[in-house]
Motif scaffolding. Sequence first.
Motif, PDB file in Angstrom:
ATOM      1  N   ALA A 165       9.573 -11.362  -2.931  1.00  0.00           N
ATOM      2  CA  ALA A 165      10.892 -11.269  -2.451  1.00  0.00           C
ATOM      3  C   ALA A 165      11.853 -10.779  -3.479  1.00  0.00           C
ATOM      4  CB  ALA A 165      11.165 -12.943  -2.036  1.00  0.00           C
ATOM      5  N   THR A 201      11.612  -7.118  -3.130  1.00  0.00           N
ATOM      6  CA  THR A 201      12.294  -6.613  -1.869  1.00  0.00           C
ATOM      7  C   THR A 201      13.682  -6.425  -1.993  1.00  0.00           C
ATOM      8  OG1 THR A 201      10.398  -7.700  -0.357  1.00  0.00           O
ATOM      9  CG2 THR A 201      12.271  -7.323   0.497  1.00  0.00           C
ATOM     10  N   TYR A 226       6.904  -7.788   2.648  1.00  0.00           N
ATOM     11  CA  TYR A 226       7.279  -9.224   2.625  1.00  0.00           C
ATOM     12  C   TYR A 226       7.403 -10.130   3.865  1.00  0.00           C
ATOM     13  CZ  TYR A 226      10.384 -13.375   1.326  1.00  0.00           C
ATOM     14  OH  TYR A 226      10.996 -14.380   0.959  1.00  0.00           O
ATOM     15  N   GLN A 264       3.909 -11.498   4.557  1.00  0.00           N
ATOM     16  CA  GLN A 264       3.349 -12.539   3.936  1.00  0.00           C
ATOM     17  C   GLN A 264       2.977 -13.753   4.378  1.00  0.00           C
ATOM     18  OE1 GLN A 264       2.669 -12.174   0.272  1.00  0.00           O
ATOM     19  NE2 GLN A 264       3.045 -10.160   0.838  1.00  0.00           N
TER      20      GLN A 264
END
Length: 242
Positions: free
Chosen positions: A59, A62, A239, A242
């Motif tokens: 995260a 990202t 992301y 995930q």
Amino acid sequence: MVSNPGIPGTTKNLRPADLAREHGLSAQAVRNYEQDGFLPPAERTPTGYRIYTELHAVALRTFLALVRAYGHRTAGAIMNAVHDDRTDDALTAVHRGHGQLLRDRETLNAVRGAVDHLTTATVPGDPADPLPRTIGELAHRLGLTPATLRTWEAAGILRPVRDPATGYRLFAASDVRDADLAHLLRRGGYRLADIAAVVEQIRTAGGTSALAAALAGWQQRLTDRGLAMLHAAAQLHNYLAQ
């Protein structure tokens, strides 16, 4: 859809400092990003310490990639949307960024076309000009406020004529060209004084070296931003998976 990071035994526990070290940040910055919703909520130990996982590391990568591509505000809005399960809102923000990049490229090409005709550019009030625009019309065309255009006029970037009957500002074709150039260079971080100098060179056709350098520099900025957007898109896709 991002999965729950707090499933015991499935991921390695990380400290704020572990996430921060990869990017040269402070541990407090990582905690602030979580507080602002840019990272998913962290589990806590019985004593209150945050437990981050590899999901938080992804995260953070990202978010920082999005910052480089779209700026801090848009990056934060994208991550907030993702964590609120508003994927369409996140994608809309991404698409707006790509749309702005395309408009910047189109404006750059238009300015280059104007440079090719410096010596034959018309002047405000020339009968060959299209019908002049009012300050409201020009502001709407650029997506700016009339107050911004008045500031540019005060800086010497724009030189509209006045309607003798009403006293209103009237912007001819050459003023629109100058406003397009100013809008482009402002997004590139140029100061008003520097833009005024470049615009004056266009008006006088007394030399285009500064203009050429400005356009070349902005072209590189557009290329860098486009590549940053590609990288950010890949990070965001990873992301979301995930």
